[in-house]
Scaffold this active site. Structure first.
Site, PDB file in Angstrom:
ATOM      1  N   HIS A 123      -9.445  27.207  65.600  1.00  0.00           N
ATOM      2  CA  HIS A 123     -10.634  28.049  65.657  1.00  0.00           C
ATOM      3  C   HIS A 123     -10.566  29.034  64.432  1.00  0.00           C
ATOM      4  O   HIS A 123      -9.621  29.283  63.806  1.00  0.00           O
ATOM      5  CB  HIS A 123     -10.296  28.742  67.023  1.00  0.00           C
ATOM      6  CG  HIS A 123      -8.971  29.623  66.759  1.00  0.00           C
ATOM      7  ND1 HIS A 123      -8.948  30.966  66.305  1.00  0.00           N
ATOM      8  CD2 HIS A 123      -7.575  29.520  67.162  1.00  0.00           C
ATOM      9  CE1 HIS A 123      -7.902  31.488  66.241  1.00  0.00           C
ATOM     10  NE2 HIS A 123      -6.994  30.708  66.708  1.00  0.00           N
ATOM     11  N   ASP A 124     -11.928  29.204  64.003  1.00  0.00           N
ATOM     12  CA  ASP A 124     -12.211  30.123  63.136  1.00  0.00           C
ATOM     13  C   ASP A 124     -11.860  29.995  61.656  1.00  0.00           C
ATOM     14  O   ASP A 124     -11.872  30.924  60.776  1.00  0.00           O
ATOM     15  CB  ASP A 124     -11.713  31.650  63.474  1.00  0.00           C
ATOM     16  CG  ASP A 124     -12.346  31.986  64.913  1.00  0.00           C
ATOM     17  OD1 ASP A 124     -13.367  32.477  64.909  1.00  0.00           O
ATOM     18  OD2 ASP A 124     -11.319  31.936  65.863  1.00  0.00           O
ATOM     19  N   GLY A 141      -5.371  28.691  63.127  1.00  0.00           N
ATOM     20  CA  GLY A 141      -6.460  29.588  63.317  1.00  0.00           C
ATOM     21  C   GLY A 141      -6.635  30.312  62.241  1.00  0.00           C
ATOM     22  O   GLY A 141      -5.802  30.858  61.487  1.00  0.00           O
TER      23      GLY A 141
END
Length: 271
Positions: A123-124, A141
């Site tokens: 994520h991200d 992440g």
């Protein structure tokens, strides 16, 4: 040319597919998905919601793009995955959506990038243009991988890590410090091993540019100065150029600190 969807594929009627897209048998494409022209979604590939894909991308069997993040802070919010043009996602690679808790809410992969089999982009994360993540690479992440970087097979990156442009990381590495631009690194613990000469030459850097980069890293890693003093010397002693600004800016903005040089690493030392 028209889009070709195999009758055994599952494509939501509201998904937006460009011209000349091919979707193979048992592929799955969710409702809130945009796929650019000339993309190939191969058999058994999965594209979940909130994915936007550029042109000429290929998603290979078993790959999953847009699954919800593996992050306990995620609370079902709408977040995104964005792929540029000419991205290749090989077998069983995974790219997760962002989280709002991080303040980004989007995971990005730039154009002309190759994610080999079983790679994981959490994520991200932001992966730049012309990057290569070799098989079994996993980036946690909010890791940032800048343009033209190459991560060798089975490398893992701690969350919030940053890998600079044109860097090359040896296979099986554990990234827990930031990796400055233009460098080669490897060993355990992860250590500066020189400038990425072959990569820079292939990308058109001149001998003078490469010499300046090497000289700047000699100041950082071989002069005996601390990093802050070394950067001050570089700012005063080297002519202004893009490479100087890239190196100085990257290191000054590093929150985790940069990888060590060989002289700073002793047997059994852990960063």
């Amino acid at each position: 040319m028209s889009t070709k969807i195999h009758p055994l594929a599952c494509v939501h009627p509201n998904a937006k597919l460009g011209e000349n897209v091919e979707v193979g048998p048992y592929a799955y494409i969710d409702e809130f998905v945009e796929i650019g022209d000339n993309c190939k979604i191969l058999p058994h590939a999965t594209i979940f919601n909130y994915v936007k894909m550029g042109k000429n991308c290929s998603i290979f069997p078993g790959a999953v793009v847009g699954a919800i993040p593996q992050d306990l802070k995620f609370d079902g919010e709408v977040t995104y995955v964005e792929l540029g043009d000419n991205v290749t996602v090989r077998e069983c690679a995974t790219i997760n959506r962002g989280t709002k808790a991080s303040g980004k809410g989007v995971t990005k992969v730039g154009s002309n990038t190759l994610l080999m089999s079983y790679t994981h982009v959490a994520h991200d994360c932001t992966v730049g243009n012309h990057c290569i993540l070799v098989s079994y690479v996993g980036i946690a992440g909010e890791t940032d991988v800048d343009d033209w970087a190459i991560l060798g097979g089975s490398t893992v990156a701690h969350q919030f890590s940053k890998i600079g442009k044109h860097a090359m990381v040896g296979g099986g590495s554990k990234i827990n410090k930031d990796i400055p631009p233009y460098v080669l690194c490897g060993r355990e613990p992860l250590t500066y091993a020189g400038v990425n000469l072959v990569g820079l030459r292939r990308r058109g850097f001149t001998s003078e540019q490469i010499r300046n980069i090497k000289d700047m890293y000699d100041v950082i890693y071989n002069s005996g100065m601390n990093v802050s003093d070394a950067l001050d010397k570089i700012e005063i002693g080297f002519p202004d150029c893009e490479e100087k600004q890239t190196i100085v800016s990257f290191i000054r903005n590093s929150h985790r600190g940069i990888i060590k040089g060989p002289a700073n690493v002793t047997k059994g030392e852990v960063d």
